[in-house]
Design a protein around this motif. Structure first.
Motif, PDB file in Angstrom:
ATOM      1  N   CYS A   1       0.828  -1.207   0.000  1.00  0.00           N
ATOM      2  CA  CYS A   1       0.000   0.000   0.000  1.00  0.00           C
ATOM      3  C   CYS A   1       0.860   1.255   0.000  1.00  0.00           C
ATOM      4  CB  CYS A   1      -0.910   0.019   1.234  1.00  0.00           C
ATOM      5  SG  CYS A   1       0.015   0.119   2.791  1.00  0.00           S
ATOM      6  N   GLU A   2       0.193   2.348  -0.258  1.00  0.00           N
ATOM      7  CA  GLU A   2       0.734   3.688  -0.050  1.00  0.00           C
ATOM      8  C   GLU A   2      -0.450   4.603   0.242  1.00  0.00           C
ATOM      9  OE1 GLU A   2       3.195   7.288  -2.327  1.00  0.00           O
ATOM     10  OE2 GLU A   2       2.826   5.389  -3.353  1.00  0.00           O
ATOM     11  N   ASN A   3      -0.485   5.199   1.398  1.00  0.00           N
ATOM     12  CA  ASN A   3      -1.513   6.161   1.798  1.00  0.00           C
ATOM     13  C   ASN A   3      -2.934   5.592   1.756  1.00  0.00           C
ATOM     14  OD1 ASN A   3       0.414   8.214   2.220  1.00  0.00           O
ATOM     15  ND2 ASN A   3       0.343   8.793   0.058  1.00  0.00           N
ATOM     16  N   VAL A   4      -3.064   4.299   1.937  1.00  0.00           N
ATOM     17  CA  VAL A   4      -4.378   3.664   2.029  1.00  0.00           C
ATOM     18  C   VAL A   4      -4.352   2.650   3.160  1.00  0.00           C
ATOM     19  CG1 VAL A   4      -6.175   2.319   0.861  1.00  0.00           C
ATOM     20  CG2 VAL A   4      -4.763   3.921  -0.461  1.00  0.00           C
TER      21      VAL A   4
ATOM     22  N   VAL B   1      -0.594   8.801  -6.204  1.00  0.00           N
ATOM     23  CA  VAL B   1      -0.393   9.297  -4.851  1.00  0.00           C
ATOM     24  C   VAL B   1      -0.782   8.268  -3.803  1.00  0.00           C
ATOM     25  CG1 VAL B   1      -0.620  11.719  -5.476  1.00  0.00           C
ATOM     26  CG2 VAL B   1      -2.673  10.403  -4.896  1.00  0.00           C
ATOM     27  N   ALA B   2      -1.445   7.189  -4.213  1.00  0.00           N
ATOM     28  CA  ALA B   2      -1.859   6.172  -3.251  1.00  0.00           C
ATOM     29  C   ALA B   2      -2.200   4.896  -4.010  1.00  0.00           C
ATOM     30  CB  ALA B   2      -3.067   6.639  -2.444  1.00  0.00           C
ATOM     31  N   TYR B   3      -2.099   3.766  -3.308  1.00  0.00           N
ATOM     32  CA  TYR B   3      -2.547   2.500  -3.894  1.00  0.00           C
ATOM     33  C   TYR B   3      -2.769   1.485  -2.791  1.00  0.00           C
ATOM     34  CZ  TYR B   3       2.117   0.354  -3.364  1.00  0.00           C
ATOM     35  OH  TYR B   3       3.278  -0.153  -2.857  1.00  0.00           O
ATOM     36  N   PHE B   4      -3.539   0.445  -3.130  1.00  0.00           N
ATOM     37  CA  PHE B   4      -3.741  -0.690  -2.225  1.00  0.00           C
ATOM     38  C   PHE B   4      -3.806  -1.929  -3.101  1.00  0.00           C
ATOM     39  CE2 PHE B   4      -6.051  -3.815   0.221  1.00  0.00           C
ATOM     40  CZ  PHE B   4      -5.509  -3.668   1.493  1.00  0.00           C
TER      41      PHE B   4
ATOM     42  N   GLY C   1     -12.493 -11.500  -2.323  1.00  0.00           N
ATOM     43  CA  GLY C   1     -13.621 -10.925  -1.609  1.00  0.00           C
ATOM     44  C   GLY C   1     -13.659  -9.412  -1.605  1.00  0.00           C
ATOM     45  N   LEU C   2     -14.393  -8.886  -0.644  1.00  0.00           N
ATOM     46  CA  LEU C   2     -14.626  -7.451  -0.486  1.00  0.00           C
ATOM     47  C   LEU C   2     -13.575  -6.837   0.435  1.00  0.00           C
ATOM     48  CD1 LEU C   2     -16.421  -4.811  -0.498  1.00  0.00           C
ATOM     49  CD2 LEU C   2     -17.676  -5.864   1.420  1.00  0.00           C
ATOM     50  N   PHE C   3     -13.009  -5.697   0.011  1.00  0.00           N
ATOM     51  CA  PHE C   3     -12.087  -4.941   0.848  1.00  0.00           C
ATOM     52  C   PHE C   3     -12.686  -3.574   1.146  1.00  0.00           C
ATOM     53  CE2 PHE C   3      -9.421  -8.090  -1.080  1.00  0.00           C
ATOM     54  CZ  PHE C   3      -8.386  -8.332  -0.184  1.00  0.00           C
ATOM     55  N   ILE C   4     -12.570  -3.154   2.390  1.00  0.00           N
ATOM     56  CA  ILE C   4     -13.016  -1.824   2.809  1.00  0.00           C
ATOM     57  C   ILE C   4     -11.776  -1.050   3.246  1.00  0.00           C
ATOM     58  CG2 ILE C   4     -14.525  -0.520   4.359  1.00  0.00           C
ATOM     59  CD1 ILE C   4     -16.095  -3.178   4.724  1.00  0.00           C
ATOM     60  N   VAL C   5     -11.465   0.033   2.510  1.00  0.00           N
ATOM     61  CA  VAL C   5     -10.222   0.746   2.758  1.00  0.00           C
ATOM     62  C   VAL C   5     -10.516   2.238   2.940  1.00  0.00           C
ATOM     63  CG1 VAL C   5      -8.900  -0.931   1.425  1.00  0.00           C
ATOM     64  CG2 VAL C   5      -9.729   1.134   0.298  1.00  0.00           C
ATOM     65  N   LYS C   6      -9.513   2.947   3.430  1.00  0.00           N
ATOM     66  CA  LYS C   6      -9.635   4.386   3.662  1.00  0.00           C
ATOM     67  C   LYS C   6      -8.361   5.086   3.165  1.00  0.00           C
ATOM     68  CE  LYS C   6     -11.368   8.215   5.436  1.00  0.00           C
ATOM     69  NZ  LYS C   6     -10.250   9.138   5.197  1.00  0.00           N
ATOM     70  N   PRO C   7      -8.447   5.777   2.016  1.00  0.00           N
ATOM     71  CA  PRO C   7      -7.302   6.558   1.557  1.00  0.00           C
ATOM     72  C   PRO C   7      -7.035   7.747   2.466  1.00  0.00           C
ATOM     73  CG  PRO C   7      -8.870   6.130  -0.233  1.00  0.00           C
ATOM     74  CD  PRO C   7      -9.559   5.803   1.049  1.00  0.00           C
ATOM     75  N   GLU C   8      -5.781   8.116   2.585  1.00  0.00           N
ATOM     76  CA  GLU C   8      -5.371   9.312   3.318  1.00  0.00           C
ATOM     77  C   GLU C   8      -4.774  10.282   2.308  1.00  0.00           C
ATOM     78  OE1 GLU C   8      -6.156   9.846   6.342  1.00  0.00           O
ATOM     79  OE2 GLU C   8      -6.893   7.820   6.766  1.00  0.00           O
ATOM     80  N   LEU C   9      -5.631  11.162   1.773  1.00  0.00           N
ATOM     81  CA  LEU C   9      -5.226  12.082   0.718  1.00  0.00           C
ATOM     82  C   LEU C   9      -5.318  13.507   1.214  1.00  0.00           C
ATOM     83  CD1 LEU C   9      -7.291  10.395  -2.136  1.00  0.00           C
ATOM     84  CD2 LEU C   9      -4.864  10.048  -1.641  1.00  0.00           C
ATOM     85  N   GLU C  10      -4.474  14.373   0.710  1.00  0.00           N
ATOM     86  CA  GLU C  10      -4.488  15.777   1.107  1.00  0.00           C
ATOM     87  C   GLU C  10      -5.684  16.494   0.469  1.00  0.00           C
ATOM     88  OE1 GLU C  10      -0.762  17.525   0.174  1.00  0.00           O
ATOM     89  OE2 GLU C  10       0.362  16.284   1.581  1.00  0.00           O
TER      90      GLU C  10
END
Length: 466
Positions: free
Chosen positions: A60-63, A420-423, A457-466
């Motif tokens: 990941c990056e920022n997620v 800027v982000a990935y998962f 399956g299902l993934f629930i994620v939260k990006p941290e973006l400016e």
């Protein structure tokens, strides 16, 4: 086994003290009847932060990662089921957020209002429209498989299809399936409020049967119209040799009615099926081209091309403009920037056919009659790109084995994007095959993003973006 550092561990303990006795086992997300406020400030702390390039064992990056829901939980079956498309719905009465997860045999509905412990609250089986279309389909498509010959995850026509697509309008879900007799299912999503601990066995409220299969369903919520794309069996709108947009009036959401057809007949412009449209985005146009402002316009991904159509008059839709880029192999899907000036498109076959890295094509559509190819963003992987959506200054792409890729599109006018982000839901491979993340939904008010991974399956994620 999931790897956690001290900060992540103590973060989980903090969350458990707040919400009570809950489990964050990513392989067995358990039900929790607690309801949370879905504003961004009310979200619980992310239990698996992205630190040192990893969140819960995923690159990941920022997620950060909230939870993963297994296919067994989603489907109620231990094997033989896989995921496809995904969409979201927010209940206007309870403000709960739901993931609508496509399966190879139907749909699963997941309450993610407590993202640490998502709840599977209902399942809907696919329709059985074989009586009307079975003979036609078998003659045209004797073996329809996911992934151009990758048969291990696909199903025969008698068992269903690996493709399913869903969209939402006025608290109703509209569901289509490709390469099998299916029609368009309509489900009143307020039924999900009836969940009281036992998973609901749902039935559709209406089955629109003026078409058999459709690759996708597109909805313009402003106009109350739906557009089926990739229609290959229908009693109207032609056949697989000339199938564009099958237009449906959904102003009465539980009673859809046929409205018209759009089939572009530009000679010599399509590589495979004349007039075929694979996917689209339809809007009430508010962009910079003053000649077309206020019209209902569809931006179509049509195999090797981008085709722009005026569909305001459902009985007389017209082509406004079209173009292609010589190296494009298959324009799978695309999305407009919010100012409707640029159209970002993915190419689903260039990685495999040309042996090159993943590319996002950028079109200037400020002049609708003359869409201009500006260039492309080249990713750092060779994974196949699939669905992408734009929210604000970011494009959210699902790129199969490379997972969710989030691109800053601030400099889109210069054809310059920045990751800027990935998962990555498949951290062990980025190869160019049809496995991994199928799609994502980034439009929840809470800031959550949901991902559907075909095998995981299902993934629930939260990006941290400016």
């Amino acid at each position: 086994m999931l790897l956690m550092n001290n900060r992540t561990f103590f973060g989980i303990i903090f969350v458990l003290l707040i919400v009570g006795t809950v489990s964050c086992n990513l392989n067995n997300a358990k039900d929790d009847s607690g309801q949370t406020d879905n504003s961004m400030s009310a979200l619980p702390e992310v239990p698996f932060l992205c630190e040192d390039g990893s969140a819960g064992g995923f690159l990941c990056e920022n997620v950060g990662l909230y939870a993963q829901v297994s296919i067994a939980e989603l489907s109620g079956q231990s094997s033989g089921i896989f995921l496809n498309d995904i969409w979201g719905w927010t209940d206007p009465e309870t403000e709960k957020e739901y993931a609508l997860v496509g399966l190879t045999n139907g749909m699963s509905f997941v309450d993610i209002s407590n993202p640490i412990n998502p709840m599977v609250v209902g399942r809907l089986p696919e329709s059985n429209l074989n009586a009307k279309y079975k003979t036609i389909v078998k003659a045209q498509y004797p073996a329809c498989n996911l992934g151009l010959g990758e048969t291990s995850r696909s199903k025969s026509l008698t068992e269903g299809s690996s493709w399913r697509d869903v969209k939402v309008h006025k608290n109703h879900a509209y569901i289509v399936s490709d390469n099998q007799p299916h029609g368009m299912q309509v489900l009143d999503l307020t039924k999900l409020r009836n969940f009281s601990g036992e998973i609901l066995n749902l039935q559709h409220d209406f089955l629109y049967d003026r078409l058999g299969s459709a690759h996708n369903i597109v909805i313009n919520e402003e106009s109350d119209f739906a557009y089926a794309t990739g229609v290959t069996q229908a009693d109207i709108c032609g056949s697989s040799n000339g199938s564009g947009l099958h237009m449906i009036d959904i102003s009465d959401p539980g009673n859809p009615e046929f409205a018209g057809c759009y089939i572009d007949d530009t000679p010599g412009y399509y590589r495979i099926a004349p007039g075929y449209i694979h996917d689209a985005q339809c809007v009430i146009y508010k962009g910079p081209d003053s000649e077309h402002q206020g019209k209902e316009v569809c931006f179509n991904s049509a195999e090797g091309n981008v085709v722009i159509a005026n569909v305001s008059d459902k009985q007389n839709p017209t082509t406004i403009g079209f173009n292609r880029q010589a190296d494009m192999q298959y324009s799978h899907q695309g999305w407009l920037t919010e100012d409707q000036s640029y159209f970002l498109m993915n190419d689903e076959l260039d990685e495999r056919n040309l042996g090159r890295g993943t590319k996002t094509y950028i079109w200037d559509v400020q002049d609708l009659e003359n869409p201009e190819f500006l260039g492309y963003y080249e990713h750092s992987t060779s994974s196949i790109d699939h669905n992408l959506y734009i929210k604000g200054s970011y494009a959210y792409q699902s790129n199969y084995n490379a997972g969710l890729q989030i691109l800053d599109i601030t400099n889109v006018a210069a054809a310059s994007l920045e990751r800027v982000a990935y998962f990555d839901t498949q951290p062990n491979t980025d190869t160019a095959n049809f496995k991994g993340t199928w799609s994502n939904y980034p439009f929840f008010k809470s800031g959550l993003v949901i991902l559907s991974d075909i095998e995981s399956g299902l993934f629930i994620v939260k990006p941290e973006l400016e």
